[in-house]
Structures are given as structure tokens and as C-alpha cells.
Design an enzyme around this catalytic site. Structure first.
Site, short mmCIF file in Angstrom:
data_model
loop_
_atom_site.label_atom_id
_atom_site.label_comp_id
_atom_site.label_asym_id
_atom_site.label_seq_id
_atom_site.Cartn_x
_atom_site.Cartn_y
_atom_site.Cartn_z
N LYS A 179 0.86 -1.17 0.00
CA LYS A 179 0.00 0.00 0.00
C LYS A 179 0.89 1.22 0.00
CE LYS A 179 -1.08 2.51 2.89
NZ LYS A 179 -0.59 3.92 3.26
N THR A 190 5.84 6.26 2.21
CA THR A 190 4.85 5.71 3.17
C THR A 190 4.31 4.53 2.51
OG1 THR A 190 4.05 7.58 4.31
CG2 THR A 190 2.62 5.88 4.35
N GLU A 276 -1.38 10.27 -4.41
CA GLU A 276 -2.59 11.01 -4.03
C GLU A 276 -2.93 12.08 -5.06
OE1 GLU A 276 -2.34 10.43 0.79
OE2 GLU A 276 -1.38 12.18 -0.10
#
Length: 407
Positions: A179, A190, A276
Site C-alpha cells: 500500500k 509511506t 494522491e
């Protein structure tokens, strides 16, 4: 080597489960469990951020101890970072819940978390989640896919892959899930990544292979320039394929490492493309550099530049932005040796040639840059080394997502 359907449950002896624990999210699964029926040799890489989440510290202890690993419990929504002793105690409580339900040594249970920094995990919900998932562990492909969805935060798609290959006449399988969507930047990102394989391999060789491959894949992606507190990649090998244990860097090791590179590159590119707010995968390929480190530095600088990322979003062939990023990267080179191209499935065009801008067709360049995947190709003409980095464009939605991340 061939791609097969599946993820973390594709290899022999591995099971997975997921559940809704309501740790932060109220309308989706938010815990996952990956379990091997027998203890595994393990390897791992972790964030270089000085501020490390409690789960990172716990997992590092397991990997560095040399002891086996048998399970990983993952939660999304809360990162368990900057949480002090209480956060570390939550890791222990989670691991001991697995020991209680499945009878495995809690010191062989890794934990991983992703989400908001600075919030304490609800231990009671973690324990209940472990109890629930322990009863539903399953070796099906569907169980692995469900687990890959449960670890998502701002990801828009789950990320999983599996491959099979031959070692000593035995079919070996390697699967994985990851992820990552924001706070993505080397070293690592991340990101959480979990690899499972039924190969039999020496622990030190497994660690060396994982560390080498991470340098070429997960450490070559960037979304926003922020290195997370929680980056964790764990690889578990249970030996169930039945091959003769790999103890040297012979042909078998090379075959395994090639499969590992393929799996990690796939997952890394999936994360870069799912940055994102992203609308495009942005790739930078630097060839003929003086050193490998220069090639890596230059390619990462190109995809990491906000101005470059904005140009990719706007389909603007403003090559000066990419050259500028190369110039401040720290790598030494002569701009009069550089050739720069834009390429995509829609075509290829050179826009800068050995220190001189070219008179190129803006409409052709626009067509090339409108593709969903765009590559900036740079020939340094100074050596033989090359590297590729991956990122995404910078869109309005990136700010929207991160402006209200805690809400």
C-alpha cells in the site's frame, strides 16, 4: 518466470484474513493478517526517518534477531507513530493476541500500521480483530486480495502480484501486496509491502537480495518528497516449495532475485501511479551516466521536482524544469552532453540536444504528454550506467486530500 493470479496467499503454506475492526474507518475493512503454517526465514527493510513508528521498531527487532517470523498483523487508519511506550505496548499486545489464538511465539509475529501519526491505537479493537481473523484465515486467492484491500488508506486501488518460476525442478511461488499513495519518498516511502514465498533460502542471502532490489524499486519512487515514519517491507520464506536451500549466489539465487525484482518493481510502479490525486504515472529514465549513483540521483530529482510534476499534469513540454532539477540534484555533469526526450505510448520527441534547445512540434509533444504514462528520457552521454525512477503528476486533488487527512 510467469505472472500468475494472486498475492500473499499464492505461495504454498500461506493464509490471509481481513476484518472490520473500526480502528479509524467505519465503513470498510481495516485489519489484515498474513500467516504461514510453519515458521519462516525473514528479511526486511525499514524507513530511514529518525522518527520511527513503534511497529517499525518492533519489526526491526524480529528481523535483526535472526529468529523466524510466522505472521504479520496490519492495521490501517492509525500509524502508531510518535506514541511512546503505549504504542510499543500495543505492538506486544497484538503479537500476544496471535500467540493466544494460534499458539505461535509472539516474538515471531510482526505488526505494521499505516494512517494518522500521533494517535494511540485502540488495543481492545486490535485484539478483537486478531481473534476474529484467526478464525477466518484462508489460503485462497480471494483471501489474499481482501487483505490487500484492508491495508489501504488513501490508495484508490489495491496492489498485489504473484509469479512462479522453477528452482531445482520445483515450482516456486513469490507473491506480494503493498500500500502507498502519499508521503512517498525514498528512503523508503509511506509504504507497507509484504512478500511471501515458498522458496528455501538462507536468511542472509534473502536479506541481501531484498536490500538490493529495494534500492532499484521502492527507493526509486516519489510522490511528494516526504519520507514516512512507518515504511516497512517484510519478506517471509517458508521453504514449502521443497527446493534445495539456496546458500550461495549461483544460478538459483539469480533466478530468485530476478523474480523478486519483477514483483517489487510492479508494486513500486503501482504505488507511484496511485499517488494522491495523481492522473499520470511519471517516469524518468537516465541512461549513459558516469556512475550508477549519478543515474539514480538524476532520475529521482526529475520525478521529485514539484515544477516537473506540475508540467506533467499540464502536459507542458517545458524541458527547462527537468534540466533544472538535474542541475541541483548533486550529480556532476556537463549540460552540453545531455539529450532530453519526452516519450509515451503516443510517441517520442527530442526537445534538447547537447546543450541546445530544439525547435520541436508543440502539438506532437502535447499528444505525447497527454498519455496516462509519460517518460522523460535523458541520455547523459558520459558513461554506461542507467536508472529509472517513478512518480506522478501534481494535481489540485493532492492538496485537497492532504488538507483534511485527519477528518
Amino acid at each position: 518466470m510467469k505472472d500468475i493470479v494472486g498475492g500473499v496467499t499464492a505461495a504454498k503454506g500461506f493464509k490471509a484474513a481481513s476484518c472490520e475492526a473500526n480502528i479509524k474507518y467505519k465503513d470498510r475493512t481495516d485489519m489484515a493478517f498474513v500467516y504461514s503454517e510453519i515458521p519462516c526465514v525473514c528479511a526486511g527493510t525499514f524507513t530511514t526517518n529518525v522518527v520511527k513508528a513503534a511497529c517499525v521498531q518492533w519489526d526491526q527487532q524480529i528481523v535483526e534477531s535472526g529468529d523466524p517470523m510466522q505472521a504479520v498483523v496490519i492495521n490501517s487508519g492509525i500509524a502508531n507513530a510518535c506514541t511512546g511506550k503505549e504504542g510499543f505496548d500495543a505492538c506486544i499486545a497484538t503479537a500476544k493476541a496471535v500467540e493466544k489464538t494460534l499458539g505461535v511465539d509472539y516474538k515471531s509475529v510482526a505488526v505494521a500500521s499505516t494512517g494518522v501519526i500521533g494517535m494511540q491505537l485502540p488495543v481492545d479493537k486490535l485484539v478483537m480483530g486478531v481473534e476474529k481473523m484467526s478464525k477466518t484465515l484462508d489460503g485462497s486467492i480471494e483471501a489474499g486480495t481482501a487483505a490487500s484491500k484492508a491495508i489501504m488508506t488513501t490508495d484508490t486501488v489495491n496492489k498485489e502480484i504473484a509469479v512462479s518460476f522453477e528452482i531445482d525442478g520445483k515450482t516456486v511461488t513469490l507473491g506480494g501486496m503493498s500500500k502507498g499513495s502519499g508521503m512517498i519518498h525514498p528512503n523508503m516511502c509511506t509504504m507497507l509491502a509484504f512478500l511471501t514465498t515458498d522458496i528455501s533460502i538462507d536468511k542472509s542471502l534473502l536479506q541481501e537480495a531484498v536490500s538490493d532490489v529495494v534500492a532499484e524499486t521502492f527507493n526509486m519512487i516519489t510522490v511528494d518528497g516526504d519520507t514516512s515514519t512507518n515504511d516497512t517491507l517484510l519478506c517471509m520464506a517458508n521453504g514449502e516449495a521443497g527446493n534445495i536451500t539456496i546458500r550461495s549466489k549461483g544460478d538459483e539465487y539469480v533466478i530468485f532475485k530476478k523474480a523478486l525484482l519483477h514483483v517489487c518493481r510492479f508494486l513500486a510502479k503501482k504505488m507511484a501511479a496511485d499517488g494522491e490525486g495523481a492522473s499520470k504515472l511519471f517516469e524518468a529514465k537516465v541512461v549513459n551516466a558516469k556512475t550508477l549513483e549519478d543515474a539514480r540521483t538524476l532520475s529521482r530529482a526529475i520525478v521529485g521536482s514539484n515544477l516537473s510534476k506540475a508540467a506533467i499534469f499540464g502536459c507542458d513540454a517545458n524541458f527547462g524544469r527537468f534540466l533544472c532539477a538535474m542541475g541541483y540534484s548533486g550529480a556532476e555533469f556537463d549540460q552540453n552532453d545531455v539529450e532530453l526526450y519526452f516519450q509515451s505510448p503516443n510517441g517520442r520527441i527530442e526537445v534538447f540536444h547537447k546543450g541546445v534547445p530544439l525547435d520541436f512540434d508543440e502539438n506532437v509533444a502535447l499528444k505525447i504528454m497527454k498519455a496516462d504514462e509519460v517518460t522523460v528520457y535523458v541520455d547523459m552521454n558520459e558513461g554506461t550506467e542507467e536508472a529509472t525512477a517513478w512518480g506522478c503528476d501534481l494535481t489540485y486533488d493532492y492538496v485537497k486530500i492532504n488538507a483534511d487527512y485527519r477528518s
